[in-house]
Design a protein around this motif. Structure first.
Motif, PDB file in Angstrom:
ATOM      1  N   GLY A 118       3.099  48.362  -8.703  1.00  0.00           N
ATOM      2  CA  GLY A 118       4.225  46.993  -9.605  1.00  0.00           C
ATOM      3  C   GLY A 118       5.254  46.602  -8.735  1.00  0.00           C
ATOM      4  O   GLY A 118       5.503  47.180  -7.577  1.00  0.00           O
ATOM      5  N   GLU A 132       1.072  46.090 -10.171  1.00  0.00           N
ATOM      6  CA  GLU A 132       0.484  45.153  -9.762  1.00  0.00           C
ATOM      7  C   GLU A 132      -0.021  45.939  -8.387  1.00  0.00           C
ATOM      8  O   GLU A 132       0.978  46.688  -7.919  1.00  0.00           O
ATOM      9  N   THR A 133      -1.465  46.857  -8.420  1.00  0.00           N
ATOM     10  CA  THR A 133      -1.261  47.823  -7.730  1.00  0.00           C
ATOM     11  C   THR A 133      -3.788  47.629  -7.686  1.00  0.00           C
ATOM     12  O   THR A 133      -3.593  47.414  -8.337  1.00  0.00           O
ATOM     13  N   ASP A 188       1.534  39.315 -18.531  1.00  0.00           N
ATOM     14  CA  ASP A 188       2.097  38.583 -17.595  1.00  0.00           C
ATOM     15  C   ASP A 188       1.224  37.298 -17.874  1.00  0.00           C
ATOM     16  O   ASP A 188      -0.180  37.554 -17.305  1.00  0.00           O
ATOM     17  N   SER A 191      -1.447  36.858 -14.948  1.00  0.00           N
ATOM     18  CA  SER A 191      -2.597  37.683 -13.924  1.00  0.00           C
ATOM     19  C   SER A 191      -3.121  38.752 -15.985  1.00  0.00           C
ATOM     20  O   SER A 191      -3.754  39.093 -15.859  1.00  0.00           O
ATOM     21  N   SER A 193      -1.919  41.142 -16.437  1.00  0.00           N
ATOM     22  CA  SER A 193      -0.761  43.068 -16.833  1.00  0.00           C
ATOM     23  C   SER A 193      -0.381  43.081 -17.922  1.00  0.00           C
ATOM     24  O   SER A 193       1.103  41.848 -17.615  1.00  0.00           O
TER      25      SER A 193
END
Length: 344
Positions: A118, A132-133, A188, A191, A193
């Protein structure tokens, strides 16, 4: 990528050898420093005398003689990128005093040996992350058994609760249970996430007969007494202090100044902060199974010395050495005890 503590160590090293640094810049000669004989020739070829720059540095003075020193030495410095959350955040005030208010301290993101998972949600917030990956990240409740049926997906998570990430890497599809605990704070809106804060390492705990004291608990105790009136903490570690019975939590602090006028209440305040994390500590104290936490102050530079000592003994890069939050190794405990200069 390295830790914020290493940046502070580097600045203290510049402070200690300021005269030698300025002299070398002035005459263009690499000084006689240990362990660089194999690269000295290559360094010297690219090192030129710069009397004007030496004069500038001389007028500015060494790092700890003025605030925002880094901006005076490097006027174009805008951002310091490093790992600076969790226990590394304790040196943030010292780093900020060196850098000044106009230099952004940016966390490198959230990851582990296996993969990067992330990034920071906002560049100026070093404590809050978002996943985020390209790898697959699943989750396990911290009290759940490691079986397939207990694995959760991102949309199953609940804000306010803590989880362990389970990472499946895109290179080979290996699945790893990460030994971190993260606390979900929301999602978020861009997104979907999970947004989270790092809570601590699951295996870094002080285990007493009646309860475990986690990394997050230790940090909360330190933050509770990290005041001008008691003691300003730069770095810390903790042990099980068995010098007297009953045993208790023992803290080692490296401080940024002298103890405050209320330092004599430090142990009581530490105990109250510990009870706030788990009421079992109060019951243990009332029944004679726990005494007030102990606080020992080590000499300045101890934690930097520790990183150097461990790097040399492990033949590793000093920038990758961390001081454990909970120190269980007897050799390490003996090493740091020898550097105590005061006990509250």
């Amino acid at each position: 990528m390295t830790f914020l503590t290493f940046f502070v160590d580097l600045i203290h090293h510049i402070q200690e050898h300021w005269g030698m640094l300025v002299h070398s810049v002035r005459d263009g000669r690499i000084p006689e420093i240990e362990h660089i004989d194999h690269v000295r020739t290559y360094l010297q070829v690219n090192f030129r005398a710069n009397p004007q720059r030496a004069e500038e540095l001389q007028n500015i003075g060494p790092p700890l003689t003025c605030s925002a020193w880094a901006q005076r030495v490097w006027p174009n410095l805008e951002t310091l990128v490093c790992i600076c959350s969790g226990t590394f955040a304790t040196v943030m005030p010292k780093a900020r005093s060196i850098l000044g208010q106009n230099v952004l301290i940016q966390n490198a993101g959230y990851g582990c040996t296996e993969c990067i998972m992330g990034r920071t949600l906002n560049v100026d917030d070093t404590e809050t992350f978002v996943f985020e990956t390209g790898d697959v990240i699943e989750f396990l409740g911290i009290s759940e058994a490691l079986v397939h049926d207990n694995i959760l997906q991102a949309w199953h998570l609940q804000p306010g609760k803590c989880y362990q990430p389970v990472a499946t890497t895109e290179d080979g599809l290996w699945r790893y249970l990460i030994d971190d605990i993260i606390q979900v704070t929301g999602f978020d809106p861009r997104s979907g996430s999970p947004v989270f804060k790092y809570y601590g390492r699951k295996n870094l705990a002080i285990r007493l007969p009646y309860a475990a004291i986690t990394e997050a608990h230790l940090i909360s105790v330190v933050r509770a007494i990290d005041t001008e009136d008691i003691v300003k903490v730069q770095e810390f570690t903790a042990i099980v202090d068995r010098r007297e019975l009953p045993q208790t939590v023992g803290f080692f602090f490296e401080t940024t100044g002298d103890t405050g006028r209320l330092a004599k209440f430090g142990r009581q305040n530490a105990f109250e902060a510990l009870v706030a994390t788990n009421e079992e500590h109060q019951r243990a104290f009332d029944t004679g199974r726990l005494r007030l936490p102990t606080i020992r102050i080590v000499r300045r530079g101890t934690f930097a010395e520790y990183r150097l000592w461990r790097a040399e003994s492990m033949k590793a890069g000093i920038g990758q050495i961390k001081v454990p939050v909970a120190m269980s190794n007897e050799d390490q405990q003996e090493w740091i005890t020898e550097r105590v200069v005061m006990e509250l």
